[in-house]
Motif scaffolding. Structure first.
Motif, PDB file in Angstrom:
ATOM      1  N   ALA A  98     -17.238   5.579  -8.008  1.00 32.68           N
ATOM      2  CA  ALA A  98     -17.197   7.061  -9.232  1.00 32.68           C
ATOM      3  C   ALA A  98     -14.988   7.142  -8.626  1.00 32.68           C
ATOM      4  CB  ALA A  98     -18.295   8.509  -8.614  1.00 32.68           C
ATOM      5  N   ASN A  99     -14.949   7.099  -7.794  1.00 28.25           N
ATOM      6  CA  ASN A  99     -13.580   6.579  -6.857  1.00 28.25           C
ATOM      7  C   ASN A  99     -13.260   5.648  -6.913  1.00 28.25           C
ATOM      8  OD1 ASN A  99     -13.237   9.939  -7.398  1.00 28.25           O
ATOM      9  ND2 ASN A  99     -15.603   9.588  -6.025  1.00 28.25           N
ATOM     10  N   PRO A 100     -12.328   4.544  -7.774  1.00 29.05           N
ATOM     11  CA  PRO A 100     -12.650   3.279  -6.942  1.00 29.05           C
ATOM     12  C   PRO A 100     -10.955   3.093  -6.782  1.00 29.05           C
ATOM     13  CG  PRO A 100     -11.986   3.497  -9.609  1.00 29.05           C
ATOM     14  CD  PRO A 100     -12.799   4.669  -9.620  1.00 29.05           C
ATOM     15  N   LEU A 101      -9.565   3.833  -7.300  1.00 23.94           N
ATOM     16  CA  LEU A 101      -8.401   3.629  -6.813  1.00 23.94           C
ATOM     17  C   LEU A 101      -8.400   4.441  -5.665  1.00 23.94           C
ATOM     18  CD1 LEU A 101      -6.941   3.598 -10.794  1.00 23.94           C
ATOM     19  CD2 LEU A 101      -7.841   1.214  -9.384  1.00 23.94           C
ATOM     20  N   CYS A 102      -7.282   3.844  -5.199  1.00 23.87           N
ATOM     21  CA  CYS A 102      -6.558   4.617  -3.502  1.00 23.87           C
ATOM     22  C   CYS A 102      -5.640   5.513  -4.275  1.00 23.87           C
ATOM     23  CB  CYS A 102      -5.982   3.710  -2.844  1.00 23.87           C
ATOM     24  SG  CYS A 102      -4.863   4.529  -1.556  1.00 23.87           S
ATOM     25  N   VAL A 103      -6.046   6.385  -3.788  1.00 23.55           N
ATOM     26  CA  VAL A 103      -4.849   8.221  -4.704  1.00 23.55           C
ATOM     27  C   VAL A 103      -3.909   8.400  -3.354  1.00 23.55           C
ATOM     28  CG1 VAL A 103      -6.865  10.042  -4.926  1.00 23.55           C
ATOM     29  CG2 VAL A 103      -6.087   9.449  -2.205  1.00 23.55           C
ATOM     30  N   GLU A 104      -3.394   7.456  -2.342  1.00 22.80           N
ATOM     31  CA  GLU A 104      -2.053   7.148  -2.288  1.00 22.80           C
ATOM     32  C   GLU A 104      -1.331   6.535  -3.222  1.00 22.80           C
ATOM     33  OE1 GLU A 104      -0.095   9.406  -0.092  1.00 22.80           O
ATOM     34  OE2 GLU A 104      -2.189  10.441  -0.291  1.00 22.80           O
ATOM     35  N   CYS A 105      -2.118   5.248  -3.366  1.00 21.77           N
ATOM     36  CA  CYS A 105      -1.163   4.215  -4.208  1.00 21.77           C
ATOM     37  C   CYS A 105      -1.190   4.504  -5.858  1.00 21.77           C
ATOM     38  CB  CYS A 105      -2.579   3.143  -4.458  1.00 21.77           C
ATOM     39  SG  CYS A 105      -2.554   1.759  -2.619  1.00 21.77           S
ATOM     40  N   LEU A 106      -1.700   5.644  -5.856  1.00 21.63           N
ATOM     41  CA  LEU A 106      -1.720   6.488  -7.137  1.00 21.63           C
ATOM     42  C   LEU A 106      -0.357   6.998  -7.298  1.00 21.63           C
ATOM     43  CD1 LEU A 106      -4.940   6.885  -8.555  1.00 21.63           C
ATOM     44  CD2 LEU A 106      -4.254   5.340  -9.339  1.00 21.63           C
ATOM     45  N   LYS A 107      -0.117   7.971  -6.146  1.00 21.38           N
ATOM     46  CA  LYS A 107       1.112   8.626  -6.323  1.00 21.38           C
ATOM     47  C   LYS A 107       2.160   7.155  -6.584  1.00 21.38           C
ATOM     48  CE  LYS A 107      -1.046  12.185  -2.849  1.00 21.38           C
ATOM     49  NZ  LYS A 107      -1.141  12.856  -1.797  1.00 21.38           N
ATOM     50  N   GLU A 108       1.934   6.292  -5.920  1.00 21.42           N
ATOM     51  CA  GLU A 108       3.310   5.594  -5.885  1.00 21.42           C
ATOM     52  C   GLU A 108       3.555   4.379  -6.692  1.00 21.42           C
ATOM     53  OE1 GLU A 108       2.201   3.021  -2.018  1.00 21.42           O
ATOM     54  OE2 GLU A 108       2.538   4.646  -1.008  1.00 21.42           O
ATOM     55  N   GLY A 109       2.177   5.129  -8.220  1.00 20.91           N
ATOM     56  CA  GLY A 109       2.908   4.180  -9.286  1.00 20.91           C
ATOM     57  C   GLY A 109       1.722   2.637  -9.153  1.00 20.91           C
ATOM     58  N   ARG A 110       0.903   2.683  -7.521  1.00 19.62           N
ATOM     59  CA  ARG A 110       0.072   1.237  -8.097  1.00 19.62           C
ATOM     60  C   ARG A 110      -0.988   1.734  -8.050  1.00 19.62           C
ATOM     61  NH1 ARG A 110       1.460   0.435  -2.460  1.00 19.62           N
ATOM     62  NH2 ARG A 110       0.195  -1.701  -2.747  1.00 19.62           N
ATOM     63  N   TYR A 111      -2.125   0.137  -8.282  1.00 14.44           N
ATOM     64  CA  TYR A 111      -3.421   0.446  -9.831  1.00 14.44           C
ATOM     65  C   TYR A 111      -4.229  -0.176  -7.833  1.00 14.44           C
ATOM     66  CZ  TYR A 111      -2.039   2.914 -12.957  1.00 14.44           C
ATOM     67  OH  TYR A 111      -1.073   3.839 -14.157  1.00 14.44           O
ATOM     68  N   VAL A 112      -4.148   0.501  -7.542  1.00 15.41           N
ATOM     69  CA  VAL A 112      -5.501  -0.888  -5.792  1.00 15.41           C
ATOM     70  C   VAL A 112      -7.025   0.493  -6.017  1.00 15.41           C
ATOM     71  CG1 VAL A 112      -5.096  -1.206  -3.344  1.00 15.41           C
ATOM     72  CG2 VAL A 112      -2.413  -1.163  -4.719  1.00 15.41           C
ATOM     73  N   ARG A 113      -7.780  -1.071  -5.243  1.00 14.53           N
ATOM     74  CA  ARG A 113      -8.815   0.033  -5.152  1.00 14.53           C
ATOM     75  C   ARG A 113      -9.153  -0.080  -4.002  1.00 14.53           C
ATOM     76  NH1 ARG A 113     -13.866  -2.660  -7.695  1.00 14.53           N
ATOM     77  NH2 ARG A 113     -15.724  -2.502  -5.602  1.00 14.53           N
ATOM     78  N   ALA A 114      -9.769   1.581  -3.785  1.00  8.25           N
ATOM     79  CA  ALA A 114     -10.118   2.356  -2.367  1.00  8.25           C
ATOM     80  C   ALA A 114     -11.514   1.156  -1.528  1.00  8.25           C
ATOM     81  CB  ALA A 114     -10.238   3.042  -3.389  1.00  8.25           C
ATOM     82  N   THR A 115     -10.684   1.225  -0.588  1.00  3.96           N
ATOM     83  CA  THR A 115     -12.501   0.710  -0.211  1.00  3.96           C
ATOM     84  C   THR A 115     -12.768   1.184   0.952  1.00  3.96           C
ATOM     85  OG1 THR A 115     -10.446  -0.175   1.225  1.00  3.96           O
ATOM     86  CG2 THR A 115     -11.165  -1.453  -0.536  1.00  3.96           C
ATOM     87  N   VAL A 116     -12.133   2.231   1.042  1.00  3.71           N
ATOM     88  CA  VAL A 116     -12.454   3.591   2.069  1.00  3.71           C
ATOM     89  C   VAL A 116     -12.213   4.705   1.628  1.00  3.71           C
ATOM     90  CG1 VAL A 116     -11.756   4.286   4.931  1.00  3.71           C
ATOM     91  CG2 VAL A 116     -11.229   2.592   3.939  1.00  3.71           C
ATOM     92  N   VAL A 117     -13.762   5.580   2.470  1.00  2.00           N
ATOM     93  CA  VAL A 117     -13.593   6.835   1.972  1.00  2.00           C
ATOM     94  C   VAL A 117     -13.150   8.281   3.329  1.00  2.00           C
ATOM     95  CG1 VAL A 117     -15.206   8.402   1.739  1.00  2.00           C
ATOM     96  CG2 VAL A 117     -15.821   6.786   0.439  1.00  2.00           C
ATOM     97  N   ASP A 118     -12.166   8.674   3.084  1.00  3.59           N
ATOM     98  CA  ASP A 118     -11.372   8.983   4.281  1.00  3.59           C
ATOM     99  C   ASP A 118     -11.773  10.964   4.446  1.00  3.59           C
ATOM    100  OD1 ASP A 118      -9.063   9.659   6.082  1.00  3.59           O
ATOM    101  OD2 ASP A 118      -8.865  10.432   4.235  1.00  3.59           O
TER     102      ASP A 118
END
Length: 119
Positions: free
Chosen positions: A58-78
């Motif tokens: 449901a939430n496929p992108l890393c929220v920290e990478c999005l803040k940096e303007g990058r689209y990176v797949r999230a692999t860990v639920v923090d």
């Protein structure tokens, strides 16, 4: 045959020496049960695997990478606030966020190097 040197206990401020390969002295070992329990015993069993997989779908992108303007797949639920064994905080979905491995490792390393202890 050479013997490995004793090393200081990893608990903040403890001067005790422990055998190489161990992290904590006998006094502080009880304060760090996460070092001896398996992932499943810490709550990361089958139920967590199913819940975290659904959350990442449901939430496929890393929220920290999005803040940096990058689209990176999230692999860990923090866990935003470390649960430290609290089941209510562990399962609180408002305390979850999707991260890539790099950002999760940075956050976890920062938190684990300076943990908060409650006595």
């Amino acid at each position: 045959m050479p013997v490995k040197s004793m090393i200081p206990c990893k608990h903040p401020g403890c001067p005790e020496l422990v055998p190489a390969g161990e992290k904590y002295c006998a006094v502080h070992k009880v304060m760090h049960p996460e070092e001896s329990r398996s992932a499943a015993r810490r709550g990361y069993g089958r139920q967590w695997q199913k819940a975290s997989k659904a959350f990442l779908e449901a939430n496929p992108l890393c929220v920290e990478c999005l803040k940096e303007g990058r689209y990176v797949r999230a692999t860990v639920v923090d866990h935003i606030v470390p649960h430290r064994g609290d089941p209510k905080l562990f399962w609180d979905r408002s305390n979850w966020r999707p991260l890539c491995k790099r950002h999760h490792d940075v956050k976890t390393g920062r938190e684990d190097s300076r943990p908060t202890y409650h006595y």
